[in-house]
Design an enzyme around this catalytic site. Structure first.
Site, mmCIF file in Angstrom:
data_model
loop_
_atom_site.group_PDB
_atom_site.id
_atom_site.type_symbol
_atom_site.label_atom_id
_atom_site.label_comp_id
_atom_site.label_asym_id
_atom_site.label_seq_id
_atom_site.Cartn_x
_atom_site.Cartn_y
_atom_site.Cartn_z
ATOM 1 N N GLY A 81 0.860 -1.172 0.000
ATOM 2 C CA GLY A 81 0.000 0.000 0.000
ATOM 3 C C GLY A 81 0.895 1.219 0.000
ATOM 4 O O GLY A 81 1.785 1.333 -0.848
ATOM 5 N N GLU A 82 0.721 2.045 0.997
ATOM 6 C CA GLU A 82 1.522 3.275 1.077
ATOM 7 C C GLU A 82 2.078 3.348 2.501
ATOM 8 O O GLU A 82 1.333 3.540 3.457
ATOM 9 C CB GLU A 82 0.618 4.455 0.740
ATOM 10 N N SER A 83 3.400 3.192 2.600
ATOM 11 C CA SER A 83 3.985 3.005 3.931
ATOM 12 C C SER A 83 3.820 4.231 4.835
ATOM 13 O O SER A 83 3.682 4.085 6.053
ATOM 14 C CB SER A 83 5.464 2.620 3.813
ATOM 15 N N ILE B 171 5.343 -3.204 -7.609
ATOM 16 C CA ILE B 171 4.547 -1.994 -7.850
ATOM 17 C C ILE B 171 5.144 -0.842 -7.029
ATOM 18 O O ILE B 171 5.055 -0.861 -5.800
ATOM 19 C CB ILE B 171 3.069 -2.210 -7.452
ATOM 20 N N ARG B 172 5.757 0.075 -7.693
ATOM 21 C CA ARG B 172 6.467 1.168 -6.986
ATOM 22 C C ARG B 172 7.209 0.597 -5.767
ATOM 23 O O ARG B 172 7.067 1.049 -4.631
ATOM 24 C CB ARG B 172 5.497 2.275 -6.564
ATOM 25 N N GLU C 162 0.668 -11.837 -2.893
ATOM 26 C CA GLU C 162 -0.793 -11.933 -2.754
ATOM 27 C C GLU C 162 -1.512 -11.579 -4.055
ATOM 28 O O GLU C 162 -2.729 -11.776 -4.169
ATOM 29 C CB GLU C 162 -1.263 -11.031 -1.598
ATOM 30 N N ARG D 51 12.821 3.348 -0.639
ATOM 31 C CA ARG D 51 11.459 3.394 -1.186
ATOM 32 C C ARG D 51 11.475 3.736 -2.673
ATOM 33 O O ARG D 51 12.351 4.455 -3.135
ATOM 34 C CB ARG D 51 10.629 4.473 -0.470
ATOM 35 N N CYS E 129 6.110 -5.310 0.388
ATOM 36 C CA CYS E 129 6.231 -3.996 -0.243
ATOM 37 C C CYS E 129 6.138 -2.875 0.808
ATOM 38 O O CYS E 129 7.051 -2.747 1.608
ATOM 39 C CB CYS E 129 5.206 -3.877 -1.361
ATOM 40 N N HIS F 251 4.743 -8.522 -4.339
ATOM 41 C CA HIS F 251 3.388 -8.819 -3.849
ATOM 42 C C HIS F 251 2.933 -10.254 -4.159
ATOM 43 O O HIS F 251 2.160 -10.448 -5.105
ATOM 44 C CB HIS F 251 2.390 -7.886 -4.553
HETATM 45 N N1 GLN Z 1 5.650 2.941 -2.888
HETATM 46 C C1 GLN Z 1 5.009 2.471 -1.683
HETATM 47 C C2 GLN Z 1 5.713 3.032 -0.444
HETATM 48 O O1 GLN Z 1 6.798 3.544 -0.539
HETATM 49 C C3 GLN Z 1 4.970 0.963 -1.619
HETATM 50 C C4 GLN Z 1 4.187 0.421 -2.793
HETATM 51 C C5 GLN Z 1 3.521 -0.894 -2.558
HETATM 52 O O2 GLN Z 1 3.297 -1.311 -1.408
HETATM 53 N N2 GLN Z 1 3.141 -1.508 -3.635
HETATM 54 O O3 GLN Z 1 5.170 2.967 0.608
#
Ligand code: GLN
Length: 197
Positions: free
Chosen positions: A46-48, A137-138, A176, A103, A77, A174
């Site tokens: 997600g987004e840390s 993903i990113r 999952e 990141r 991630c 990921h």
């Molecule tokens: N770019 C997100 C972060 O730095 C991580 C991306 C992800 O969990 N797919 O938190």
């Protein structure tokens, strides 16, 4: 087996579905009391920054650290970032694993990719020795794996993307999001062997 998924933000439902398919009972963790009776915990992608800020707000930081002290925890991630000790910038981190993480190390969303990884420890749960299709993903990369940390997977250029330290697992990608449940089975084994450090 009771496995928690940290359900503050991110793709916790995908983890939940895969764990339930494997026969685990899944508890969504949003408050400290949800950690009771769990055998292990997954921190999703997600987004840390968001996950960290919400964890602070919900009073979860110390309870999560205490839980990690004697339970299996896996971060995928953003979850891997949240478990790290050092990410070179200031945001709430559990700081459980002795790893340094960068990141967004592969660029922006448009640079997301999938690739096959050789992950030999997965032979412990499945004797078919096929590569693991990993979705990034990113994604972060693990720039340093210190102390007792064991590298489980690297990209072909040597970039570390999966590590284990004691009962903690971190993956840049990921599992999952694919149909391949071998990482989830590997983690469930970790959660089961409660005393194996
Ligand atoms: N770019 C997100 C972060 O730095 C991580 C991306 C992800 O969990 N797919 O938190």
């Amino acid at each position: 087996m009771n496995i928690g998924v940290l359900a503050l933000q991110g793709d916790f439902l995908e983890h939940q579905k895969m764990l339930e398919r494997l026969g685990a009972r899944v508890i969504q963790v949003r408050l400290p009391q949800h950690l009771q009776d769990l055998d292990g915990l997954i921190i999703p992608g997600g987004e840390s920054t968001t996950i960290g800020k919400l964890a602070v707000e919900f009073g979860l930081m110390e309870p999560l650290r205490a839980f990690a002290h004697d339970h299996a925890v896996w971060g995928t991630c953003a979850g891997a970032i949240f478990l790290a000790r050092d990410i070179g910038r200031d945001q709430p981190l559990l700081g459980v694993m002795d790893i340094t993480v960068e990141r967004n190390a592969f660029g922006r969303q448009v640079d997301s990719f999938a690739t096959d990884l050789d992950v030999s420890v997965l032979k412990e749960v499945d004797s078919t020795d096929r590569p693991f299709r990993a979705v990034f993903i990113r994604a972060p990369r693990i720039t340093k794996a210190n102390g007792t940390t064991r590298t489980l997977a690297t990209l072909s250029d040597g970039t570390i993307v999966a590590v284990r330290q004691n009962r903690w697992l971190a993956t840049s990608f990921h599992p999952e999001l694919t149909g391949d449940d071998r990482f989830h089975r590997y983690f469930m084994e970790m959660a089961q062997s409660k005393h194996a450090r």
